[in-house]
Design an enzyme around this catalytic site. Structure first.
Site, short mmCIF file in Angstrom:
data_model
loop_
_atom_site.label_atom_id
_atom_site.label_comp_id
_atom_site.label_asym_id
_atom_site.label_seq_id
_atom_site.Cartn_x
_atom_site.Cartn_y
_atom_site.Cartn_z
N TYR A 117 -8.95 4.83 8.07
CA TYR A 117 -9.33 5.23 9.18
C TYR A 117 -10.38 6.37 9.31
O TYR A 117 -10.46 7.46 8.81
CB TYR A 117 -7.98 5.82 9.95
CG TYR A 117 -6.91 4.62 10.39
CD1 TYR A 117 -6.02 4.34 9.17
CD2 TYR A 117 -6.65 4.35 11.44
CE1 TYR A 117 -4.94 3.51 9.42
CE2 TYR A 117 -5.69 3.63 11.65
CZ TYR A 117 -4.78 3.00 10.82
OH TYR A 117 -3.71 2.12 11.20
N TYR A 148 4.24 5.93 10.16
CA TYR A 148 3.40 4.87 9.85
C TYR A 148 4.12 3.84 8.85
O TYR A 148 4.09 2.53 9.27
CB TYR A 148 2.18 5.17 9.01
CG TYR A 148 1.33 4.20 9.19
CD1 TYR A 148 0.41 3.91 10.08
CD2 TYR A 148 0.66 3.60 8.10
CE1 TYR A 148 -0.83 3.16 10.30
CE2 TYR A 148 -0.29 2.48 7.97
CZ TYR A 148 -1.09 2.42 9.21
OH TYR A 148 -2.15 1.62 9.12
N PRO A 194 -3.75 -1.12 19.05
CA PRO A 194 -3.49 -1.57 17.45
C PRO A 194 -3.45 -0.41 16.47
O PRO A 194 -3.30 -0.59 15.34
CB PRO A 194 -4.53 -2.75 17.25
CG PRO A 194 -5.32 -2.53 18.31
CD PRO A 194 -4.84 -1.82 19.47
N LYS A 220 1.72 -1.31 15.19
CA LYS A 220 3.10 -1.32 15.39
C LYS A 220 3.64 -2.41 16.24
O LYS A 220 4.77 -2.89 16.44
CB LYS A 220 3.44 0.08 16.34
CG LYS A 220 3.41 1.20 15.67
CD LYS A 220 4.60 1.45 14.60
CE LYS A 220 4.12 2.46 13.77
NZ LYS A 220 4.50 2.29 12.21
N HIS A 222 0.82 -1.17 -0.05
CA HIS A 222 -0.03 -0.05 -0.02
C HIS A 222 0.94 1.31 0.12
O HIS A 222 1.60 1.43 1.13
CB HIS A 222 -0.92 0.07 1.37
CG HIS A 222 -1.83 -1.02 1.32
ND1 HIS A 222 -3.11 -0.94 2.20
CD2 HIS A 222 -2.06 -2.15 0.52
CE1 HIS A 222 -3.69 -1.69 1.86
NE2 HIS A 222 -3.42 -2.60 0.92
#
Ligand SMILES: Cc1cc2nc3c(=O)[nH]c(=O)nc-3n(C[C@H](O)[C@H](O)[C@H](O)COP(=O)(O)OP(=O)(O)OC[C@H]3O[C@@H](n4cnc5c(N)ncnc54)[C@H](O)[C@@H]3O)c2cc1C
Length: 405
Positions: free
Chosen positions: A205, A389, A297, A301, A76
């Site tokens: 998100y 990220y 979560p 990580k 991604h």
């Protein structure tokens, strides 16, 4: 009489941390024995993480166990942040000079690593009972366990406690020798796996008036979705229809985007916690992964921190066994803790920015929306999100841990 065994590194737990460490040691010609309390299918089938940082993918490749993630992982280059009914794309690759995340289930990672371990012919005991560690302050610590009705005593040069949050290694350290830092959150995640083609190629998100939701996937035919619930929510309260109604209410955007609906094949509720126990070493016991720290979560990580811990630990054991160095053993905890705390901070920030809190005020709510508005309209803010990220750089090079660069 217990069966007497010997090894250089005794590893408790065959999760990602234990299996990665074992293979790194194997590549350096260092002997290890893994002792795991569950059976092989249970260890593989546990549904957990799915987002691998760039550095974790690179590590799997450099270790020669990356064929699965290379051929079946979903790369991604971006993700979406959705609020007020609108999705905003964050271009991770553009913001980080070409880095990305890869969606590849933790169960696939673990399956690949178990296959690699078995191929080496080195020992891996599944279904070990009554596992205990002893002599941590001596130079020959011991792992005791029962296997197939026989007591075993494994004498080790070092023990790696890779037995997760509820394992026995961390509690074997005297409480006075550990600092514990903890935060629990007033919510958990209800998560499902559904037989439905992902409706979007990247993660979404969402902050909705009814709370957080996350759209994700495991494969081209399986969607993974979550939404925020009270921390003690019983999954029995939620019929499949009610779950889909809630998912669609929170995730559908004004332009009509919504996840595809399909048969739910797995569901559960996970509580959220931030936890660090330090130092990550006591005598000849070294903690790695969830045995030492837990993150909520939201930032994806946990598995990645397990991977970065064991890279540092493999360097330390390699330094000791190949060159007689002890400085890398001594530095282990401090090096790991720096990365762990940055991941803790990021995971806490992602969680705080995107969830509704029971005690929040109207001011908090407006500030939270402004945070996301700023995040998705400022290249500087998006760059900060993106570099964390995809994963902050490891302090330890692959080469120093005995891998090709
Ligand atoms: C629902 C959920 C979703 C998650 N999503 C993500 C995500 O998207 N991205 C991410 O990076 N992380 C995620 N995580 C976190 C990630 O799964 C963990 O951080 C990761 O599994 C840590 O690996 P580990 O090897 O340290 O511990 P574990 O995976 O917990 O492995 C520990 C092993 O030790 C064994 N063990 C325990 N006790 C003993 C004993 N007494 N003797 C012998 N063996 C023992 C256990 O059976 C287990 O096999 C998620 C976790 C959960 C629960």
């Amino acid at each position: 009489m217990p069966a007497a065994l010997e090894t250089q590194v005794g590893i408790v737990g065959a999760g990602p941390a234990g299996l990665l460490l074992a293979h790194l040691l194997h590549l350096n010609g260092i002997d290890s024995v893994i002792v795991e309390r569950r059976d092989r299918d249970y260890v593989i089938d546990r549904v957990r993480a799915g987002v691998l940082e760039q550095g974790t993918v690179d590590l799997l490749m450099a270790m020669g166990v990356g064929e699965g993630v290379r051929s079946r992982g979903l790369r991604h280059d971006g993700l979406y942040v959705s609020f007020k009914g609108q999705r905003h794309r964050v271009d991770l690759a553009d913001l980080t000079g070409g880095k990305a995340i890869t969606v590849y289930g933790q169960n696939e990672v673990v399956r690949d690593l178990i296959d690699a371990r078995l191929e080496t012919g080195r020992p891996l005991y599944f279904e070990a009972d009554r596992v205990a560690v002893d002599g941590l302050d001596s130079d020959r610590p011991v792992i005791r366990f029962d296997h197939d009705g026989q007591d075993h005593e494994l004498r080790c040069g070092f023990i790696a406690g890779c037995d997760g949050f509820r394992g026995i290694c961390r509690p074997s350290i005297p409480a006075a020798a550990l600092n514990v830092y903890e935060r629990t959150y007033p919510f958990g995640w209800l998560g499902i796996l559904a037989e439905a083609a992902p409706a979007c190629e990247e993660l979404v998100y969402t902050l909705h008036d009814r709370g957080f939701a996350l759209f994700s996937m495991r494969s081209p035919t399986v969607t993974r979705l979550y939404f925020q619930v009270p921390p003690d929510e019983s999954i029995d309260k939620w019929s499949d229809d009610a779950i889909w109604a809630e998912m669609l209410t929170r995730m559908t955007t004004r332009d009509g985007w919504a996840p595809n609906v399909g048969r739910i094949i797995q569901k559960g509720v996970t509580p959220m916690r931030s936890f660090v126990a330090a130092p990550m070493r006591h005598g000849r016991l070294f903690l790695a992964g969830d045995a030492a720290h837990i993150v909520p979560p939201t930032g994806a990580k946990g598995l990645n921190l397990a991977a970065s811990d064991v890279l540092v630990l493999a360097r330390a054991f390699k330094g000791f066994y190949k060159c007689g160095r002890t400085d890398w053993l001594d530095e282990y905890s401090a090096v790991c803790e720096r990365r762990v705390w940055k991941a803790q901070r990021f995971s806490w920030w992602m969680t705080s920015s995107m969830h509704r809190f029971p005690d929040e005020t109207a001011f908090d709510r407006q500030r939270q929306i402004a945070d996301l508005d700023y995040l998705t309209s400022s290249r500087a803010a998006m760059t900060s999100l993106a570099e964390q990220y995809v994963g902050l750089p490891a302090e330890v090079s692959f080469e120093s841990a005995g891998l090709p660069q």
